[in-house]
Design a protein around this motif. Sequence first.
Motif, PDB file in Angstrom:
ATOM      1  N   GLU A 138     -36.425   2.895  40.965  1.00  0.00           N
ATOM      2  CA  GLU A 138     -35.517   3.903  41.705  1.00  0.00           C
ATOM      3  C   GLU A 138     -35.383   3.889  43.107  1.00  0.00           C
ATOM      4  O   GLU A 138     -34.582   3.999  43.724  1.00  0.00           O
ATOM      5  N   GLN A 139     -36.804   3.769  43.391  1.00  0.00           N
ATOM      6  CA  GLN A 139     -36.907   3.503  45.065  1.00  0.00           C
ATOM      7  C   GLN A 139     -36.261   2.555  45.396  1.00  0.00           C
ATOM      8  O   GLN A 139     -35.355   2.588  46.606  1.00  0.00           O
ATOM      9  N   SER A 140     -36.316   1.488  44.892  1.00  0.00           N
ATOM     10  CA  SER A 140     -35.604   0.059  45.294  1.00  0.00           C
ATOM     11  C   SER A 140     -34.271   0.228  45.240  1.00  0.00           C
ATOM     12  O   SER A 140     -33.589  -0.088  46.169  1.00  0.00           O
ATOM     13  N   LEU A 141     -33.602   0.822  44.128  1.00  0.00           N
ATOM     14  CA  LEU A 141     -32.290   0.988  44.190  1.00  0.00           C
ATOM     15  C   LEU A 141     -31.766   1.860  45.168  1.00  0.00           C
ATOM     16  O   LEU A 141     -30.455   1.656  45.721  1.00  0.00           O
ATOM     17  N   LEU A 142     -32.619   3.138  45.384  1.00  0.00           N
ATOM     18  CA  LEU A 142     -31.860   3.928  46.560  1.00  0.00           C
ATOM     19  C   LEU A 142     -32.020   3.200  47.912  1.00  0.00           C
ATOM     20  O   LEU A 142     -31.150   3.406  48.637  1.00  0.00           O
ATOM     21  N   ALA A 143     -32.879   2.509  48.159  1.00  0.00           N
ATOM     22  CA  ALA A 143     -33.140   1.574  49.414  1.00  0.00           C
ATOM     23  C   ALA A 143     -31.974   0.858  49.492  1.00  0.00           C
ATOM     24  O   ALA A 143     -31.396   0.508  50.611  1.00  0.00           O
ATOM     25  N   ASP A 144     -31.632   0.031  48.414  1.00  0.00           N
ATOM     26  CA  ASP A 144     -30.578  -0.759  48.332  1.00  0.00           C
ATOM     27  C   ASP A 144     -29.119  -0.499  48.440  1.00  0.00           C
ATOM     28  O   ASP A 144     -28.428  -0.807  49.341  1.00  0.00           O
ATOM     29  N   ARG A 145     -28.878   0.437  47.674  1.00  0.00           N
ATOM     30  CA  ARG A 145     -27.489   1.101  47.636  1.00  0.00           C
ATOM     31  C   ARG A 145     -27.182   2.114  48.228  1.00  0.00           C
ATOM     32  O   ARG A 145     -25.968   2.259  49.120  1.00  0.00           O
ATOM     33  N   PHE A 146     -28.287   3.187  48.658  1.00  0.00           N
ATOM     34  CA  PHE A 146     -28.038   4.352  49.397  1.00  0.00           C
ATOM     35  C   PHE A 146     -28.397   4.099  50.962  1.00  0.00           C
ATOM     36  O   PHE A 146     -28.508   5.002  51.864  1.00  0.00           O
ATOM     37  N   LYS A 147     -28.895   3.019  51.324  1.00  0.00           N
ATOM     38  CA  LYS A 147     -29.809   2.484  52.487  1.00  0.00           C
ATOM     39  C   LYS A 147     -30.695   3.565  53.106  1.00  0.00           C
ATOM     40  O   LYS A 147     -30.925   3.803  53.814  1.00  0.00           O
ATOM     41  N   LEU A 148     -31.276   4.080  51.883  1.00  0.00           N
ATOM     42  CA  LEU A 148     -32.439   5.019  52.252  1.00  0.00           C
ATOM     43  C   LEU A 148     -33.271   4.851  52.707  1.00  0.00           C
ATOM     44  O   LEU A 148     -34.238   3.932  52.459  1.00  0.00           O
ATOM     45  N   LYS A 149     -33.931   5.348  53.715  1.00  0.00           N
ATOM     46  CA  LYS A 149     -35.049   5.143  54.450  1.00  0.00           C
ATOM     47  C   LYS A 149     -36.023   6.515  54.591  1.00  0.00           C
ATOM     48  O   LYS A 149     -35.246   7.583  55.108  1.00  0.00           O
ATOM     49  N   VAL A 150     -37.214   6.732  54.170  1.00  0.00           N
ATOM     50  CA  VAL A 150     -37.702   7.919  54.456  1.00  0.00           C
ATOM     51  C   VAL A 150     -39.424   7.720  54.901  1.00  0.00           C
ATOM     52  O   VAL A 150     -39.754   6.359  54.908  1.00  0.00           O
ATOM     53  N   HIS A 151     -39.826   8.777  55.520  1.00  0.00           N
ATOM     54  CA  HIS A 151     -41.455   8.643  56.016  1.00  0.00           C
ATOM     55  C   HIS A 151     -41.667   9.895  55.314  1.00  0.00           C
ATOM     56  O   HIS A 151     -41.068  10.840  54.878  1.00  0.00           O
ATOM     57  N   PHE A 152     -43.200  10.081  55.305  1.00  0.00           N
ATOM     58  CA  PHE A 152     -43.814  11.269  54.781  1.00  0.00           C
ATOM     59  C   PHE A 152     -44.569  11.834  56.007  1.00  0.00           C
ATOM     60  O   PHE A 152     -45.094  11.555  56.716  1.00  0.00           O
ATOM     61  N   GLU A 153     -44.644  13.458  55.714  1.00  0.00           N
ATOM     62  CA  GLU A 153     -45.242  14.047  56.705  1.00  0.00           C
ATOM     63  C   GLU A 153     -45.795  15.256  56.178  1.00  0.00           C
ATOM     64  O   GLU A 153     -45.507  15.793  54.801  1.00  0.00           O
ATOM     65  N   THR A 154     -46.738  15.963  56.734  1.00  0.00           N
ATOM     66  CA  THR A 154     -47.476  16.894  56.266  1.00  0.00           C
ATOM     67  C   THR A 154     -46.986  18.391  57.141  1.00  0.00           C
ATOM     68  O   THR A 154     -47.133  18.172  58.127  1.00  0.00           O
ATOM     69  N   ARG A 155     -46.164  19.167  56.523  1.00  0.00           N
ATOM     70  CA  ARG A 155     -45.797  20.405  57.011  1.00  0.00           C
ATOM     71  C   ARG A 155     -46.608  21.460  56.540  1.00  0.00           C
ATOM     72  O   ARG A 155     -46.890  21.749  55.481  1.00  0.00           O
ATOM     73  N   GLU A 156     -46.469  22.594  57.431  1.00  0.00           N
ATOM     74  CA  GLU A 156     -47.122  24.011  57.236  1.00  0.00           C
ATOM     75  C   GLU A 156     -45.969  24.642  56.374  1.00  0.00           C
ATOM     76  O   GLU A 156     -44.982  24.942  57.050  1.00  0.00           O
ATOM     77  N   ALA A 207     -27.465  -2.491  38.009  1.00  0.00           N
ATOM     78  CA  ALA A 207     -27.217  -1.150  38.279  1.00  0.00           C
ATOM     79  C   ALA A 207     -25.960  -0.742  38.784  1.00  0.00           C
ATOM     80  O   ALA A 207     -25.222  -1.210  39.393  1.00  0.00           O
ATOM     81  N   THR A 208     -25.452   0.233  38.061  1.00  0.00           N
ATOM     82  CA  THR A 208     -24.027   0.921  38.641  1.00  0.00           C
ATOM     83  C   THR A 208     -24.573   2.330  39.154  1.00  0.00           C
ATOM     84  O   THR A 208     -25.146   2.985  38.440  1.00  0.00           O
ATOM     85  N   ILE A 209     -23.634   2.565  40.140  1.00  0.00           N
ATOM     86  CA  ILE A 209     -23.438   4.127  40.724  1.00  0.00           C
ATOM     87  C   ILE A 209     -22.108   4.531  40.784  1.00  0.00           C
ATOM     88  O   ILE A 209     -21.362   3.982  41.600  1.00  0.00           O
ATOM     89  N   ARG A 210     -22.069   5.682  40.341  1.00  0.00           N
ATOM     90  CA  ARG A 210     -20.568   6.377  40.332  1.00  0.00           C
ATOM     91  C   ARG A 210     -20.776   7.679  40.599  1.00  0.00           C
ATOM     92  O   ARG A 210     -21.540   8.484  40.169  1.00  0.00           O
ATOM     93  N   PRO A 211     -19.736   8.492  41.389  1.00  0.00           N
ATOM     94  CA  PRO A 211     -19.565   9.791  41.543  1.00  0.00           C
ATOM     95  C   PRO A 211     -19.431  10.422  39.996  1.00  0.00           C
ATOM     96  O   PRO A 211     -18.917   9.779  39.445  1.00  0.00           O
ATOM     97  N   TRP A 212     -20.150  11.487  39.989  1.00  0.00           N
ATOM     98  CA  TRP A 212     -20.242  12.018  38.642  1.00  0.00           C
ATOM     99  C   TRP A 212     -19.496  13.339  38.516  1.00  0.00           C
ATOM    100  O   TRP A 212     -19.753  14.318  39.352  1.00  0.00           O
ATOM    101  N   GLU A 213     -18.686  13.831  37.785  1.00  0.00           N
ATOM    102  CA  GLU A 213     -18.161  15.067  37.495  1.00  0.00           C
ATOM    103  C   GLU A 213     -18.834  15.804  36.253  1.00  0.00           C
ATOM    104  O   GLU A 213     -18.661  14.954  35.302  1.00  0.00           O
ATOM    105  N   PRO A 214     -19.299  16.848  36.067  1.00  0.00           N
ATOM    106  CA  PRO A 214     -19.699  17.279  35.066  1.00  0.00           C
ATOM    107  C   PRO A 214     -18.614  17.593  33.876  1.00  0.00           C
ATOM    108  O   PRO A 214     -17.625  18.155  34.241  1.00  0.00           O
ATOM    109  N   PRO A 215     -18.854  16.774  32.541  1.00  0.00           N
ATOM    110  CA  PRO A 215     -17.895  17.347  31.513  1.00  0.00           C
ATOM    111  C   PRO A 215     -17.975  18.589  30.962  1.00  0.00           C
ATOM    112  O   PRO A 215     -18.926  19.390  31.007  1.00  0.00           O
ATOM    113  N   PRO A 216     -16.887  19.301  30.417  1.00  0.00           N
ATOM    114  CA  PRO A 216     -16.942  20.700  29.760  1.00  0.00           C
ATOM    115  C   PRO A 216     -17.894  20.425  28.740  1.00  0.00           C
ATOM    116  O   PRO A 216     -17.894  19.781  27.757  1.00  0.00           O
TER     117      PRO A 216
END
Lengths: 515, 116
Positions: free
Chosen positions: A367-385, A266-275
């Motif tokens: 995608e979860q695996s990729l985000l955890a690997d490359r973005f070092k993403l860590k999340v948890h889940f909560e229930t909010r009002e 997988a490759t991840i690059r910053p993206w600019e919208p083309p016209p």
Amino acid sequence: MSNFQRRVYGAIVRLHPADFRNEFGCEMALDFEEVLESNGFVALYFDALLSLGRQWAACVFPETTSQDSIAGQSLLAGQYVMISRGCLTFFDLARASVLSLMLFLLIGFAMTTSNSRTVGIQAGHQDHQRAHNGLEDHARGEGKGDRSSGRELIPAPNYDLARDNTAAAAGYFRRALPSIDDLPDRGWRTKHSSSTEPTVEDHLWQAIAFAVMALLTMLLLRRRPSMGRKMVLGAFSFLVFAAPVALPLYGQILHASEPLPSFEVATIRPWEPPPLPIGQVLPMKVSPGSLRGQMSDRVHFIGQAAILIGSAYNLQPGHEDHILGGPDWVQQQAHRYQIQAKIEESLYAAMQKMTPAQQREQVDLMEQSLLADRFKLKVHFETREMPVYALVVAKGGPKLTPAKDGEPSRLFNTAETERGIETAATAITLDELVHSPLLFGGRDVIDKTGLKGAYDFTLKWGREQPIVSDAGQEGGADAPLLFTAIQEQLGLRLVRSKGPVEVIVVDHIEQPSAN
Amino acid sequence: MKPDYSDLLPLSPATLHVLLALTGGDLHGYGIMLEVARQSGGQYKMGPGTLYDNIKKLLKLGLVEESSAASSEDEPRRRYRLTQMGHSVLAAETERLAGVLREARRGLRLHEERQS
């Protein structure tokens, strides 16, 4: 281009034989987007149907159709799409649609009478059984209002995000709806799957279905059909057109309980919208199981981190405000990324035996695996009002018709124009209704009607004021036309309220590491 | 000895146009459709279904191959190119069509002379 057109074309592409679909389906879908304006939808639709017929004919009658031949002018050789002629009538179009459906059903019939049992059928059976159990849970009222149990009933269909420039500015995402292939997950086609061995009754029904289809095909092939035949054609055309736009129900946030599968590369690059030309839609996600990219082992995805997280965790489109925490750039469109990934060959082969919903779930987990690997993403889940809409019974009581026993559970658009939409539902529970894309918007909807059981209804509503995200703004915009339609036609009412909503809390995230 | 491609001829119009479009260089599917429309002066527009039906057959016959040139990052589509065999078949078809054209012109001229 409307989602309806995209869905119809995607459904036709999906009906092609697997080898053709895998090799060219993705490119067909991309090219469809490019040439739609110049060629016109009807011509492209007809062209795809011809291709469908040719490819299946080549599969079923390899000797007679001579797939390798490029010579001659036969019906099964290359055909022009005669745009300028304009001689296609609605009848021609409808007849071609029905004939394609007939061909598809005949192939399905042939497959079901085969003695061989594929792994895919077994997998589908397990999936059906799971959905069936979910329905039973609902019948006992155990899943009412419970989003986690609803997950069992409604395996998470991921969404295919498509966004044009205008919609991007408004933060409004259109959802490309999965096709009829997703419907088995909801259990409505599970009744005859309880046994792995076909019974005599099964064969009898198959034979009757085959005879009816053959008869209809013969009738439809006649050049000058009578009014009665045209009416029969009209009824079947309705099925052909309605099937691809059948609406799925939303899943819940995807919680991974097993080791996550990952992309091969997988490759991840910053993206600019083309016209882009005005009105042109840029595909934001192409992946297996999605409408446009279902035929490739490649995943192509563009979005800011919140969109990527939302997709990976099956968050409902437009609900990115359910992602809390993390730095500001997570939500900023100025920090969009382009992900290009390839699924490992063996995993992709295994995915071919899955339903589209299961394929999308696999991609989500990767995608979860990729985000955890490359973005070092860590999340948890909560229930909010959080602000929600509560579905309650309006004054005068509900105007819903109880469903008949054994009726399949379905929710689908029967008519869709620029001005409005007509949606029909059969055997839909209120809990399913509040999780359906019919009530898609910025807030979650909670069923507080207290009504049990399944119902039928038809709803006509205008699209001039779609539901927009107004989360966190009590007393925000006026109720859209849909709200009025629900009150007047269903005897139900959506009122602003507060309720428990599951959210994703970002504990840690970094800019992606270098490729 | 010159190979005989007579079993592949005459080419269907769509096949002919696809091969003709690729004489100008490597193209992806959309590029082929644009080129076909340009060649025919916008009279004929090929849809994706027809295009990829033909590309599948041409790939199998070896008249067209996938281009080895790397596509750009923003363009996930594959490009196709004419093979030497494809070039020869197109040349043979062009020769055949030229013969048809000659006969047609001669026949028309004779017809006009008889009428006058």
